[in-house]
Design a protein around this motif. Sequence first.
Motif, PDB file in Angstrom:
ATOM      1  N   SER A 138      11.871   9.294  -2.998  1.00 38.19           N
ATOM      2  CA  SER A 138      10.247   9.519  -3.099  1.00 38.19           C
ATOM      3  C   SER A 138       9.417   8.650  -2.036  1.00 38.19           C
ATOM      4  O   SER A 138      10.307   7.802  -1.336  1.00 38.19           O
ATOM      5  CB  SER A 138       9.914   9.236  -4.368  1.00 38.19           C
ATOM      6  N   PHE A 139       8.108   9.187  -1.711  1.00 38.84           N
ATOM      7  CA  PHE A 139       7.257   8.594  -0.899  1.00 38.84           C
ATOM      8  C   PHE A 139       5.838   8.501  -1.606  1.00 38.84           C
ATOM      9  O   PHE A 139       5.583   9.506  -2.402  1.00 38.84           O
ATOM     10  CB  PHE A 139       7.194   9.086   0.317  1.00 38.84           C
ATOM     11  N   GLY A 140       5.298   6.956  -1.528  1.00 35.17           N
ATOM     12  CA  GLY A 140       4.229   6.963  -2.348  1.00 35.17           C
ATOM     13  C   GLY A 140       3.095   5.871  -1.757  1.00 35.17           C
ATOM     14  O   GLY A 140       3.432   5.255  -1.091  1.00 35.17           O
ATOM     15  N   THR A 141       2.059   6.040  -2.496  1.00 37.62           N
ATOM     16  CA  THR A 141       0.947   4.922  -2.072  1.00 37.62           C
ATOM     17  C   THR A 141       0.573   4.355  -3.524  1.00 37.62           C
ATOM     18  O   THR A 141       0.654   4.980  -4.339  1.00 37.62           O
ATOM     19  CB  THR A 141      -0.289   5.677  -1.467  1.00 37.62           C
ATOM     20  N   LYS A 142       0.077   3.231  -3.467  1.00 40.54           N
ATOM     21  CA  LYS A 142      -0.444   2.340  -4.523  1.00 40.54           C
ATOM     22  C   LYS A 142      -1.761   1.629  -4.263  1.00 40.54           C
ATOM     23  O   LYS A 142      -2.388   1.202  -3.264  1.00 40.54           O
ATOM     24  CB  LYS A 142       0.653   1.234  -4.435  1.00 40.54           C
ATOM     25  N   PHE A 143      -2.424   1.862  -5.374  1.00 31.62           N
ATOM     26  CA  PHE A 143      -3.888   1.484  -5.498  1.00 31.62           C
ATOM     27  C   PHE A 143      -4.236   0.521  -6.329  1.00 31.62           C
ATOM     28  O   PHE A 143      -3.606   0.589  -7.445  1.00 31.62           O
ATOM     29  CB  PHE A 143      -4.946   2.562  -5.800  1.00 31.62           C
ATOM     30  N   LYS A 144      -4.761  -0.860  -6.183  1.00 29.52           N
ATOM     31  CA  LYS A 144      -5.008  -1.665  -7.185  1.00 29.52           C
ATOM     32  C   LYS A 144      -6.435  -1.489  -7.773  1.00 29.52           C
ATOM     33  O   LYS A 144      -7.372  -1.251  -7.262  1.00 29.52           O
ATOM     34  CB  LYS A 144      -5.315  -2.953  -6.405  1.00 29.52           C
ATOM     35  N   LEU A 145      -6.377  -1.099  -9.195  1.00 23.97           N
ATOM     36  CA  LEU A 145      -7.554  -0.887  -9.915  1.00 23.97           C
ATOM     37  C   LEU A 145      -8.448  -2.342 -10.277  1.00 23.97           C
ATOM     38  O   LEU A 145      -9.280  -2.412 -10.228  1.00 23.97           O
ATOM     39  CB  LEU A 145      -7.240  -0.122 -10.996  1.00 23.97           C
ATOM     40  N   THR A 146      -7.585  -3.070 -10.960  1.00 20.46           N
ATOM     41  CA  THR A 146      -7.902  -4.421 -11.402  1.00 20.46           C
ATOM     42  C   THR A 146      -6.880  -5.264 -11.162  1.00 20.46           C
ATOM     43  O   THR A 146      -5.917  -5.085 -10.508  1.00 20.46           O
ATOM     44  CB  THR A 146      -8.169  -4.285 -12.873  1.00 20.46           C
ATOM     45  N   SER A 163       0.695  -1.165  -0.007  1.00 21.62           N
ATOM     46  CA  SER A 163      -0.072   0.025   0.129  1.00 21.62           C
ATOM     47  C   SER A 163       0.829   1.193   0.153  1.00 21.62           C
ATOM     48  O   SER A 163       0.397   2.243  -0.629  1.00 21.62           O
ATOM     49  CB  SER A 163      -1.005   0.053   1.207  1.00 21.62           C
ATOM     50  N   TYR A 164       1.957   1.386   0.812  1.00 23.34           N
ATOM     51  CA  TYR A 164       2.813   2.418   0.846  1.00 23.34           C
ATOM     52  C   TYR A 164       4.163   1.970   0.459  1.00 23.34           C
ATOM     53  O   TYR A 164       4.719   1.063   0.787  1.00 23.34           O
ATOM     54  CB  TYR A 164       2.904   3.097   2.358  1.00 23.34           C
ATOM     55  N   TYR A 165       5.018   2.892   0.075  1.00 26.25           N
ATOM     56  CA  TYR A 165       6.518   2.642  -0.153  1.00 26.25           C
ATOM     57  C   TYR A 165       7.260   3.817  -0.397  1.00 26.25           C
ATOM     58  O   TYR A 165       6.792   5.044  -0.450  1.00 26.25           O
ATOM     59  CB  TYR A 165       6.688   2.192  -1.812  1.00 26.25           C
ATOM     60  N   VAL A 166       8.791   3.741  -0.272  1.00 26.90           N
ATOM     61  CA  VAL A 166       9.757   4.690  -0.343  1.00 26.90           C
ATOM     62  C   VAL A 166      10.720   4.262  -1.616  1.00 26.90           C
ATOM     63  O   VAL A 166      10.513   3.065  -1.636  1.00 26.90           O
ATOM     64  CB  VAL A 166      10.389   4.885   0.903  1.00 26.90           C
ATOM     65  N   THR A 167      11.335   5.260  -2.094  1.00 28.56           N
ATOM     66  CA  THR A 167      12.256   4.841  -3.195  1.00 28.56           C
ATOM     67  C   THR A 167      13.365   5.633  -2.972  1.00 28.56           C
ATOM     68  O   THR A 167      13.475   6.810  -2.379  1.00 28.56           O
ATOM     69  CB  THR A 167      11.783   5.112  -4.706  1.00 28.56           C
ATOM     70  N   GLY A 168      14.631   5.099  -3.510  1.00 26.85           N
ATOM     71  CA  GLY A 168      15.911   5.845  -3.413  1.00 26.85           C
ATOM     72  C   GLY A 168      16.760   5.496  -4.531  1.00 26.85           C
ATOM     73  O   GLY A 168      16.891   4.250  -4.878  1.00 26.85           O
ATOM     74  N   GLY A 169      17.415   6.470  -5.085  1.00 24.01           N
ATOM     75  CA  GLY A 169      18.556   6.346  -6.007  1.00 24.01           C
ATOM     76  C   GLY A 169      18.913   7.387  -6.627  1.00 24.01           C
ATOM     77  O   GLY A 169      19.250   8.309  -6.044  1.00 24.01           O
ATOM     78  N   GLY A 170      19.063   7.578  -7.979  1.00 18.13           N
ATOM     79  CA  GLY A 170      19.693   8.580  -8.485  1.00 18.13           C
ATOM     80  C   GLY A 170      18.814   8.987  -9.785  1.00 18.13           C
ATOM     81  O   GLY A 170      18.276   8.105 -10.440  1.00 18.13           O
TER      82      GLY A 170
END
Length: 220
Positions: free
Chosen positions: A171-179, A129-136
């Motif tokens: 970044s920080f984000g959230t994910k929704f399942k549509l189908t 449902s929630y995530y963080v990312t790191g990179g360049g």
Amino acid sequence: MKKLHLLLLLALPLISSAQEEIKYGINAGPTFSAIRGDGYAKDFGYATGYLAGITMEKPLNQRFSLCAAINYENKRSTKKTSYNYTETIIGPDGTGIDQTVTGSSKITTSLDYISVPVTIKYYLDIYESYYVTGGGFIAYAFNDSYTIKGDKPMNTYIQDYKALDYGISLSFGTKFKLTRWQYLNIEVRDNFGVANITSIDSDKITTNSINLIANWQFTL
């Protein structure tokens, strides 16, 4: 036999990872960007641009994914100026009168990039449902200019920046399942530039952009 069972247990995460499909996507959204640096650059603040591109996410295991994108990103920065001066108006008979002229103008610098961010995504829960990312990221500027708009007609001028930019992406984000095969990610990302993009040796100018991204993902 016990060793075989142990090897199978250790291999299960890798097997499940290999079975997960790559997710492709289309992302777009506004950017809030600015240039940071010495001299005149210190007077410029954040302005709104935009971003659009394609994405890829390859799951590595249940929590981690490798993510990459190719984006067109417009980074802008702006400042407002005002002026006040006196000029002498000469009439046809040679007599003159002093007139005070006041006004304001807005200067906007615009940089158009092809940007390639590469990050590792970590899901904070097993439901993704929630995530963080790191990179360049690495970016190539194919167009740059600045515009002066105010009491006089708008004029655009060519700038002289280096084409290559790179930096840190978080970044920080959230994910929704549509189908079953479609997902929507909403993400806030900060691309913190560390490259000096000015061609003037005595100065240093770097970029910073905050992206609000909507990413439609799907599997093929």
